[in-house]
Design an enzyme around this catalytic site. Structure first.
Site, PDB file in Angstrom:
ATOM      1  N   LYS A 142      86.585 103.887  65.162  1.00 27.31           N
ATOM      2  CA  LYS A 142      86.336 105.334  65.282  1.00 27.31           C
ATOM      3  C   LYS A 142      87.335 105.972  66.254  1.00 27.31           C
ATOM      4  O   LYS A 142      88.081 105.258  66.959  1.00 27.31           O
ATOM      5  CB  LYS A 142      84.884 105.529  65.734  1.00 27.31           C
ATOM      6  CG  LYS A 142      83.879 104.997  64.699  1.00 27.31           C
ATOM      7  CD  LYS A 142      82.441 105.193  65.161  1.00 27.31           C
ATOM      8  CE  LYS A 142      81.465 104.678  64.122  1.00 27.31           C
ATOM      9  NZ  LYS A 142      80.054 104.897  64.519  1.00 27.31           N
ATOM     10  N   TYR A 184      78.899 109.391  55.365  1.00 28.16           N
ATOM     11  CA  TYR A 184      77.614 109.330  56.081  1.00 28.16           C
ATOM     12  C   TYR A 184      76.516 110.084  55.318  1.00 28.16           C
ATOM     13  O   TYR A 184      75.585 110.600  55.938  1.00 28.16           O
ATOM     14  CB  TYR A 184      77.778 109.915  57.490  1.00 28.16           C
ATOM     15  CG  TYR A 184      78.431 108.960  58.489  1.00 28.16           C
ATOM     16  CD1 TYR A 184      77.914 107.678  58.715  1.00 28.16           C
ATOM     17  CD2 TYR A 184      79.546 109.348  59.233  1.00 28.16           C
ATOM     18  CE1 TYR A 184      78.504 106.810  59.639  1.00 28.16           C
ATOM     19  CE2 TYR A 184      80.135 108.479  60.164  1.00 28.16           C
ATOM     20  CZ  TYR A 184      79.609 107.211  60.358  1.00 28.16           C
ATOM     21  OH  TYR A 184      80.176 106.348  61.277  1.00 28.16           O
ATOM     22  N   ASN A 239      80.314 104.760  69.820  1.00 30.56           N
ATOM     23  CA  ASN A 239      80.146 103.300  69.638  1.00 30.56           C
ATOM     24  C   ASN A 239      81.328 102.615  68.916  1.00 30.56           C
ATOM     25  O   ASN A 239      81.207 101.550  68.338  1.00 30.56           O
ATOM     26  CB  ASN A 239      78.785 102.961  69.015  1.00 30.56           C
ATOM     27  CG  ASN A 239      78.612 103.505  67.618  1.00 30.56           C
ATOM     28  OD1 ASN A 239      79.542 104.101  67.073  1.00 30.56           O
ATOM     29  ND2 ASN A 239      77.437 103.302  67.032  1.00 30.56           N
ATOM     30  N   HIS A 267      82.757 101.159  63.067  1.00 30.31           N
ATOM     31  CA  HIS A 267      81.804 101.183  61.953  1.00 30.31           C
ATOM     32  C   HIS A 267      81.964  99.906  61.126  1.00 30.31           C
ATOM     33  O   HIS A 267      83.068  99.394  60.964  1.00 30.31           O
ATOM     34  CB  HIS A 267      82.096 102.388  61.054  1.00 30.31           C
ATOM     35  CG  HIS A 267      81.447 102.281  59.706  1.00 30.31           C
ATOM     36  ND1 HIS A 267      80.151 102.678  59.475  1.00 30.31           N
ATOM     37  CD2 HIS A 267      81.917 101.775  58.522  1.00 30.31           C
ATOM     38  CE1 HIS A 267      79.846 102.433  58.198  1.00 30.31           C
ATOM     39  NE2 HIS A 267      80.889 101.889  57.607  1.00 30.31           N
ATOM     40  N   GLU A 307      81.993 102.533  50.154  1.00 32.31           N
ATOM     41  CA  GLU A 307      82.836 103.058  51.239  1.00 32.31           C
ATOM     42  C   GLU A 307      84.317 102.730  51.000  1.00 32.31           C
ATOM     43  O   GLU A 307      85.192 103.564  51.214  1.00 32.31           O
ATOM     44  CB  GLU A 307      82.367 102.476  52.587  1.00 32.31           C
ATOM     45  CG  GLU A 307      81.002 103.008  53.002  1.00 32.31           C
ATOM     46  CD  GLU A 307      80.365 102.241  54.168  1.00 32.31           C
ATOM     47  OE1 GLU A 307      80.979 101.278  54.659  1.00 32.31           O
ATOM     48  OE2 GLU A 307      79.238 102.615  54.562  1.00 32.31           O
TER      49      GLU A 307
HETATM   50  P1  DAT Z   1      75.518 101.997  62.338  1.00 33.88           P
HETATM   51  O1  DAT Z   1      76.808 102.674  62.690  1.00 33.88           O
HETATM   52  O2  DAT Z   1      75.167 100.928  63.321  1.00 33.88           O
HETATM   53  O3  DAT Z   1      75.484 101.533  60.923  1.00 33.88           O
HETATM   54  P2  DAT Z   1      73.906 104.193  61.471  1.00 33.88           P
HETATM   55  O4  DAT Z   1      74.511 104.015  60.126  1.00 33.88           O
HETATM   56  O5  DAT Z   1      72.414 104.294  61.567  1.00 33.88           O
HETATM   57  O6  DAT Z   1      74.356 103.060  62.482  1.00 33.88           O
HETATM   58  O7  DAT Z   1      74.511 105.506  62.108  1.00 33.88           O
HETATM   59  C1  DAT Z   1      75.847 105.866  61.924  1.00 33.88           C
HETATM   60  C2  DAT Z   1      76.405 106.402  63.211  1.00 33.88           C
HETATM   61  O8  DAT Z   1      75.709 107.581  63.552  1.00 33.88           O
HETATM   62  C3  DAT Z   1      76.216 105.502  64.400  1.00 33.88           C
HETATM   63  O9  DAT Z   1      77.225 104.543  64.475  1.00 33.88           O
HETATM   64  C4  DAT Z   1      76.265 106.443  65.516  1.00 33.88           C
HETATM   65  C5  DAT Z   1      75.579 107.652  64.955  1.00 33.88           C
HETATM   66  N1  DAT Z   1      74.148 107.627  65.318  1.00 33.88           N
HETATM   67  C6  DAT Z   1      73.189 106.882  64.784  1.00 33.88           C
HETATM   68  N2  DAT Z   1      71.990 107.102  65.362  1.00 33.88           N
HETATM   69  C7  DAT Z   1      72.212 108.053  66.298  1.00 33.88           C
HETATM   70  C8  DAT Z   1      71.387 108.740  67.240  1.00 33.88           C
HETATM   71  N3  DAT Z   1      70.085 108.479  67.318  1.00 33.88           N
HETATM   72  N4  DAT Z   1      71.997 109.637  68.051  1.00 33.88           N
HETATM   73  C9  DAT Z   1      73.289 109.901  67.959  1.00 33.88           C
HETATM   74  N5  DAT Z   1      74.122 109.327  67.092  1.00 33.88           N
HETATM   75  C10 DAT Z   1      73.589 108.402  66.280  1.00 33.88           C
HETATM   76 MG    MG Z   2      75.591 102.593  59.104  1.00 39.29          MG
END
Ligand code: DAT
Ligand code: MG
Length: 228
Positions: A88, A128, A191, A194, A205
């Site tokens: 990212k 997303y 974080n 991805h 994707e």
């Molecule tokens: P991951 O990236 O571990 O697959 P995800 O698909 O649930 O997690 O979410 C995509 C991204 O969205 C994640 O990397 C960071 C952001 N995100 C997820 N949950 C969040 C939250 N509660 N607050 C802020 N950003 C969040």
């Molecule tokens: Mg995800």
């Protein structure tokens, strides 16, 4: 009785000697020719039999590969799983691209596509789409469009599930030390990396971020040292 030969006797003896020599020579030539012909036919039959052995071996190798009997076929198919891994904007800005790539390389996964992309909002919205109704979605889009991302396709045995383990939990504070998020970051909204969460999502994707022509197919020279 005289022991001296007459001229006639000497002539007859000379003729006999000549005939005997001729006979001896002919037999010698015959034996030699026979041996030569036999040796030739032995060599020929050996060559033919080794050729047929080679063909038999080639056929059996092809059969085995077709059946997947020696594992080569299954080795190739199990190693062809692909995951979409994306560093990212914070990972790119913090010069963590090399560290993240290194972990996937060291594990034995194979990099088959990579590019830096300043991603448009539409692309990230599609990427997303499952999170579109989340309250943090606008913030997520702002973060993901704040700079270039490093888009990659990694290939290998169970790369999707293993890639997720290597990333750690979504919230870096809950990620184990030793994972990418566990080692390099603190906030869920920063974080750094991805990774696809299922094989189906990985393919979806990959097709969003890459044209098929951008994905390389090659046998890594490490292949037989990574897979048994
Ligand atoms: P991951 O990236 O571990 O697959 P995800 O698909 O649930 O997690 O979410 C995509 C991204 O969205 C994640 O990397 C960071 C952001 N995100 C997820 N949950 C969040 C939250 N509660 N607050 C802020 N950003 C969040
Ligand atoms: Mg995800």
């Amino acid at each position: 009785m005289s022991f001296q030969r007459t001229a006639k006797q000497t002539k007859v003896a000379g003729k006999m000697n000549f005939k005997l020599s001729l006979l001896f020579l002919c037999s010698f030539v015959l034996v030699f020719v026979h041996g030569f012909v036999k040796a030739q036919s032995n060599i020929k039959s050996q060559v033919l039999s080794s050729r047929s052995e080679t063909r038999k071996h080639q056929r059996s190798v092809v059969d085995v590969v077709k059946r997947g009997g020696n594992g080569l076929h299954s080795k190739l198919s199990m190693s062809s799983e692909r995951s979409y891994i994306m560093i990212k904007p914070d990972g790119v800005q913090r010069n963590l691209v090399g560290d993240i790539i290194k972990r996937f390389e060291q594990k034995g996964f194979q990099l088959v596509a990579m590019k830096l992309v300043q991603a448009p909002e539409e692309l990230l919205t599609k990427h997303y789409e499952q999170l579109a109704d989340k309250p943090f979605f606008p913030k997520l889009l702002k973060y993901m469009t704040s700079g270039p991302v490093c888009a990659m396709v990694w290939q290998g045995k169970e790369v999707v599930a293993t890639g997720r383990k290597m990333l750690g939990a979504t919230n870096p504070l809950q990620s184990e030390p030793g994972t990418i998020r566990g080692d390099f970051c603190l906030e869920v909204g920063r974080n750094i990396c991805h990774g696809s969460d299922s094989v189906e999502n990985a393919e979806r994707e990959i097709s969003l971020w890459f044209n098929p022509s951008e994905i390389c197919e090659y046998k890594s020279c490490q292949f037989d040292w990574v897979y048994e």
